[in-house]
Scaffold this motif. Structure first.
Motif, mmCIF file in Angstrom:
data_model
loop_
_atom_site.group_PDB
_atom_site.id
_atom_site.type_symbol
_atom_site.label_atom_id
_atom_site.label_comp_id
_atom_site.label_asym_id
_atom_site.label_seq_id
_atom_site.Cartn_x
_atom_site.Cartn_y
_atom_site.Cartn_z
ATOM 1 N N LEU A 9 0.827 -1.204 0.000
ATOM 2 C CA LEU A 9 0.000 0.000 0.000
ATOM 3 C C LEU A 9 0.861 1.253 0.000
ATOM 4 N N ALA A 10 1.992 1.197 0.696
ATOM 5 C CA ALA A 10 2.912 2.335 0.725
ATOM 6 C C ALA A 10 3.594 2.486 -0.628
ATOM 7 N N LEU A 11 3.835 3.714 -1.027
ATOM 8 C CA LEU A 11 4.466 3.971 -2.324
ATOM 9 C C LEU A 11 5.947 3.632 -2.311
ATOM 10 N N GLU A 12 6.578 3.655 -1.126
ATOM 11 C CA GLU A 12 8.011 3.402 -1.026
ATOM 12 C C GLU A 12 8.265 2.105 -0.261
ATOM 13 N N GLN A 13 9.330 1.425 -0.623
ATOM 14 C CA GLN A 13 9.721 0.213 0.088
ATOM 15 C C GLN A 13 10.227 0.586 1.485
ATOM 16 N N PRO A 14 9.912 -0.218 2.485
ATOM 17 C CA PRO A 14 10.350 0.119 3.852
ATOM 18 C C PRO A 14 11.853 -0.071 4.021
ATOM 19 N N PRO A 15 12.509 0.829 4.756
ATOM 20 C CA PRO A 15 13.946 0.647 5.048
ATOM 21 C C PRO A 15 14.138 -0.472 6.060
ATOM 22 N N PRO A 16 15.351 -0.925 6.273
ATOM 23 C CA PRO A 16 15.611 -1.970 7.266
ATOM 24 C C PRO A 16 15.131 -1.561 8.662
ATOM 25 N N THR A 17 14.687 -2.547 9.429
ATOM 26 C CA THR A 17 14.175 -2.277 10.770
ATOM 27 C C THR A 17 15.241 -1.639 11.658
ATOM 28 N N ALA A 18 16.487 -2.113 11.520
ATOM 29 C CA ALA A 18 17.564 -1.569 12.348
ATOM 30 C C ALA A 18 17.749 -0.078 12.092
ATOM 31 N N GLU A 19 17.597 0.343 10.847
ATOM 32 C CA GLU A 19 17.739 1.765 10.517
ATOM 33 C C GLU A 19 16.628 2.585 11.140
ATOM 34 N N LEU A 20 15.385 2.063 11.124
ATOM 35 C CA LEU A 20 14.272 2.784 11.727
ATOM 36 C C LEU A 20 14.432 2.885 13.234
ATOM 37 N N VAL A 21 14.945 1.807 13.855
ATOM 38 C CA VAL A 21 15.158 1.825 15.307
ATOM 39 C C VAL A 21 16.202 2.860 15.690
ATOM 40 N N SER A 22 17.246 2.989 14.888
ATOM 41 C CA SER A 22 18.305 3.948 15.199
ATOM 42 C C SER A 22 17.815 5.387 15.092
ATOM 43 N N ARG A 23 16.833 5.622 14.247
ATOM 44 C CA ARG A 23 16.320 6.990 14.076
ATOM 45 C C ARG A 23 15.130 7.293 14.968
ATOM 46 N N HIS A 24 14.623 6.255 15.637
ATOM 47 C CA HIS A 24 13.400 6.418 16.409
ATOM 48 C C HIS A 24 13.657 7.204 17.694
ATOM 49 N N VAL A 25 12.821 8.207 17.909
ATOM 50 C CA VAL A 25 12.872 8.994 19.146
ATOM 51 C C VAL A 25 11.444 9.155 19.636
ATOM 52 N N SER A 26 11.138 8.708 20.852
ATOM 53 C CA SER A 26 9.784 8.816 21.389
ATOM 54 C C SER A 26 9.539 10.217 21.929
ATOM 55 N N ARG A 27 8.294 10.543 22.132
ATOM 56 C CA ARG A 27 7.947 11.865 22.666
ATOM 57 C C ARG A 27 8.484 12.040 24.082
ATOM 58 N N GLY A 28 8.482 10.947 24.856
ATOM 59 C CA GLY A 28 9.017 11.030 26.211
ATOM 60 C C GLY A 28 10.492 11.370 26.209
ATOM 61 N N ASP A 29 11.234 10.794 25.244
ATOM 62 C CA ASP A 29 12.655 11.105 25.156
ATOM 63 C C ASP A 29 12.877 12.563 24.812
ATOM 64 N N LEU A 30 12.025 13.116 23.927
ATOM 65 C CA LEU A 30 12.159 14.527 23.559
ATOM 66 C C LEU A 30 11.935 15.422 24.767
ATOM 67 N N GLY A 31 10.905 15.117 25.563
ATOM 68 C CA GLY A 31 10.636 15.923 26.748
ATOM 69 C C GLY A 31 11.775 15.844 27.751
ATOM 70 N N HIS A 32 12.369 14.661 27.891
ATOM 71 C CA HIS A 32 13.482 14.478 28.829
ATOM 72 C C HIS A 32 14.702 15.280 28.379
#
Length: 402
Positions: free
Chosen positions: A371-394
């Protein structure tokens, strides 16, 4: 008692349940069409239903019901991938598939829908795709009345135009009256514009008069709207709107798709909008809903021991009013054993056992890609870029402390 695992359940469903349901629906639908082929004029009602609100829908289901029998004659589901991932045109695609399936089978002379602009363009008698078939296009009166009410409420909230709000219910009722009793487009317009005279306490004018009984002095509780006032001009803008008056010819047959609205609610029992389904499972669930609807379409009213009809009360939060509806006899589901036998026969007739992996069918929309127009990147890459809202507030707090 032990149960099969989740993956085994879905594999059983995919391998043995989908085709039997499709075959049973084809059989029952063929019986309905056979009974309608004798008619030289068939009127059908159509409406689409998205599997989720907004523009994020993945599936669109279009259901068509015959006017007199109220039987479902066709139901089709379209995946977003089949319309180049454009959910806006899914209902149009469903309608085209519906007409291609029904026109060779039945003598369709009239189609009743809501005011969907793309479908209205297809049924345009001069430039539409189906102009050669001579099909009359009528609009659902309930949807039209709802649209009229919204327009009146919108102009009634403007300063110096609030007098309109007291007349909204009466004006909408007048629209229902005109649609039911007018025979020609000219007669409808003459009756319809009379509301502009009535609201200012003028009940007889050069080209007509009100059709109600004479009003007694002081019997009118609503404030009359003065001619030339901002409220009267705004009301005239709604009543005499050119686009609205251009739709008059589609109101004259006084059609409603209320049974389709009922089926859409019934469909939620089989394919809830809160769950995700694979394309063929979703389609099969809609077919089960259609089979259920057709098999129980002619249930009689439920009666008590004294032979009287049983009623239930219902409260409408929007209108803040009570109403009653007639209870019907309980459903028998007599077709379930036939479906069970067909499913069991498919299992026993299979050469191999239960497949360890679900294979995509040739017509499965998932073959068209994600359904997405782009192929998903590797999971490890998404995890490395992931920042939760709680982390931003901290982190913001640490920056302030520094």
């Amino acid at each position: 008692m032990g149960m099969v695992s989740e993956s085994t359940f879905f594999r059983i469903q995919d391998a043995y349940c989908i085709e039997p349901v499709q075959e049973y629906w084809d059989k029952t639908r063929a019986e309905v069409l056979e009974s309608l082929r004798q008619k030289d004029r068939v009127v059908v009602l159509g409406d689409g239903r998205m599997d989720s609100p907004g523009h994020c829908a993945q599936f669109c289901t279009y259901t068509t019901i015959e006017q007199d029998s109220r039987d479902i004659v066709h139901i089709v589901s379209v995946d977003k991938r089949e319309t180049n991932r454009n959910s806006v045109i899914m209902e149009k695609e469903c309608f085209i598939r519906t007409m291609e399936a029904l026109l060779p089978e039945l003598a369709i002379k009239e189609v009743v829908t809501d005011a969907h602009p793309q479908i209205s363009a297809l049924l345009n008698p001069e430039r539409g795709k189906y102009k050669a078939w001579g099909i009359q296009h009528s609009l659902d009166i309930w949807h039209a009345a709802k649209s009229l009410s919204k327009k009146l409420r919108r102009v009634g909230t403007v300063k110096n135009q609030t007098e309109i709000q007291a007349w909204i219910k009466d004006i909408v009722n007048h629209f229902w009256y005109c649609s039911k009793h007018a025979v020609t487009e000219e007669q409808f317009k003459m009756m319809w514009v009379g509301v502009l005279h009535h609201v200012r306490d003028e009940h007889s004018w050069a080209t007509g008069c009100c059709q109600h009984e004479p009003l007694e002095e002081g019997s009118q509780e609503k404030p009359w709207i003065k001619q030339g006032s901002a409220a009267h001009k705004a009301l005239a803008g709604v009543v005499l709107d050119k686009r609205w008056l251009g739709l008059v010819k589609k109101f004259l047959n006084f059609r409603t798709t209320s049974d389709l609205e009922s089926f859409q609610n019934h469909l939620l029992m089989y394919s809830s909008k809160r769950h995700a389904y694979t394309p063929f499972v979703y389609k099969t669930r809609t077919l089960l809903a259609a089979i259920d609807y057709n098999k129980h379409n002619r249930r009689l009213p439920a009666r008590n021991l004294d032979g009287q009809k049983i009623y239930r009360r219902s409260y409408n939060k929007k209108s803040k009013s009570w109403s009653v509806y007639t209870m019907k006899e309980k459903k028998q589901y007599s077709y379930i054993p036939d479906l069970q036998r067909a499913i069991l026969a498919r299992r026993l007739g299979s050469v191999k056992g239960l497949p360890r992996k679900q294979n995509l069918r040739p017509a499965d929309p998932r073959r068209l890609g994600l359904l997405a127009l782009e192929q998903p990147p590797p999971t490890a890459e998404l995890v490395s870029r992931h920042v939760s809202r709680g982390d931003l507030g901290h982190r913001d707090t640490e920056d302030l402390e520094d």
